[in-house]
Design an enzyme around this catalytic site. Structure first.
Site, PDB file in Angstrom:
ATOM      1  N   GLY A   1      -9.042  -4.713   2.845  1.00 25.95           N
ATOM      2  CA  GLY A   1      -7.970  -4.846   3.837  1.00 25.95           C
ATOM      3  C   GLY A   1      -8.028  -3.737   4.874  1.00 25.95           C
TER       4      GLY A   1
ATOM      5  N   THR B   1       0.860  -1.189   0.000  1.00 31.11           N
ATOM      6  CA  THR B   1       0.000   0.000   0.000  1.00 31.11           C
ATOM      7  C   THR B   1       0.886   1.224   0.000  1.00 31.11           C
ATOM      8  OG1 THR B   1      -1.622  -1.145   1.359  1.00 31.11           O
ATOM      9  CG2 THR B   1      -1.726   1.265   1.383  1.00 31.11           C
TER      10      THR B   1
HETATM   11  N1  ASP Z   1      -2.460  -3.706   3.704  1.00 30.23           N
HETATM   12  C1  ASP Z   1      -2.872  -3.990   2.358  1.00 30.23           C
HETATM   13  C2  ASP Z   1      -4.053  -4.919   2.374  1.00 30.23           C
HETATM   14  O1  ASP Z   1      -4.084  -5.832   3.162  1.00 30.23           O
HETATM   15  C3  ASP Z   1      -1.782  -4.542   1.505  1.00 30.23           C
HETATM   16  C4  ASP Z   1      -0.391  -4.020   1.792  1.00 30.23           C
HETATM   17  O2  ASP Z   1      -0.233  -2.944   2.337  1.00 30.23           O
HETATM   18  O3  ASP Z   1       0.583  -4.712   1.502  1.00 30.23           O
HETATM   19  O4  ASP Z   1      -4.923  -4.751   1.561  1.00 30.23           O
END
Ligand code: ASP
Length: 310
Positions: A181, A151
């Site tokens: 998420g 993200t």
């Molecule tokens: N946190 C994000 C999600 O679970 C993905 C990420 O940040 O790697 O959608």
């Protein structure tokens, strides 16, 4: 007053360079971080955010994004939105609303359409090819379906002392359609209070949301902890709790800044890159790593920056 900006992953670099110019110039942190996140969303080489993001298991790009204003506590968020160019701007627009501030799926798309946001097919040929490759690897049992995510989460502090945070992601590669998420969830993927500071997280949302980690970091900064101590304390605590309650903790990485422009970072993985710019520091890419319960970081070399996107 001092200003500053910190963002997750190397992909934030070009956007943070633009945000730096705006913040130096006295512009609002809301504008600076929106510009920065949009640059990541628009770039197809940044493979886990916006255009050319990571498809779900049905080969669709479903995006999550959120925005928070630390002066007013206004929040706007979208989840599982398809076919709109800049989810971060839709999230920002939702901050104007008193109710219905977090919209998902078709409801979010209808709102975006009504507000005049541009529809775009966010799936690139490259994303489609990656999806096909992954699909066959999963069949061969070579990989876990969820390998691949990230993200962009950017925290900004402007010269007027306003803090803001914005997140944008395509979530986990091969996620189930409709999966959302931590990134658009207040307190988990992001939190901002201009009287204290702001934080943002990246990693496996299903674990991050179990600890409401961005809120926890801001709460610890309010207790008087330096951002670095707050970030490490929050990540270590959640990491250990997850291991003791569930036997494992997936990836958790965070960035944060207080309202003096002091910043912090913490991770439970081996390589987490992030980007910082402040009054005292030109935009700089660092690589953080975790060992023996401690996060340490070093400056990335130009060669590393030139050869990595995350
Ligand atoms: N946190 C994000 C999600 O679970 C993905 C990420 O940040 O790697 O959608």
């Amino acid at each position: 007053m001092s200003w500053g900006v910190i963002g997750t992953w190397r992909m934030a670099l070009e956007g943070i360079m633009e945000a730096e110019k705006l913040l130096k110039d006295g512009k609002s942190s809301l504008d600076a971080i929106e510009v920065a996140v949009k640059m990541v969303e628009d770039c197809p080489e940044y493979r886990s955010v916006g255009y050319g993001g990571l498809p779900n298991r049905d080969c669709e790009i479903e995006l999550d994004a959120a925005f928070m204003d630390g002066d007013t506590f206004s929040i706007g968020a979208v989840g599982s939105i398809k076919d709109f160019k800049n989810p971060i701007s839709i999230a920002r627009k939702l901050m104007d609303e008193r109710y219905n501030i977090f919209l998902v799926g078709q409801g979010a798309e209808r709102y975006a359409h009504t507000m005049g946001f541009q529809r775009t097919n966010m799936l690139t040929d490259y994303s489609k090819e990656e999806w096909k490759k992954k699909k066959s690897e999963i069949k061969l049992d070579k990989l876990k379906a969820y390998d691949g995510h990230d993200t962009v989460g950017i925290v900004g502090l402007d010269r007027n002392g306003k803090m803001a945070v914005a997140t944008s992601t395509s979530g986990l590669f091969m996620k189930r359609s409709g999966r959302i998420g931590d990134s658009p969830l207040s307190g988990s993927g992001f939190y901002a209070d201009s009287e204290i500071g702001a934080a943002s997280a990246t990693g496996v949302g299903e674990d991050i949301m179990k600890g409401c980690i961005s809120y926890e970091i801001v709460r610890l900064m309010e207790e008087g902890l330096h951002p670095q101590e707050a970030a490490e304390k929050a990540v270590n605590k959640l990491n250990q709790k997850l291991i003791s309650k569930r036997g494992e903790a997936k990836d958790i990485s965070v960035v944060c800044m207080n309202n003096k422009g002091e910043w912090g970072v913490a991770t439970n993985i081996n390589k987490f890159s992030f980007v910082v710019a402040t009054e005292a520091e030109e935009p700089t890419v660092y690589i953080a790593s975790f060992s023996d319960g401690k996060t340490t970081y070093v400056k990335a070399t130009q060669e590393w920056i030139d050869t990595h996107t995350e």
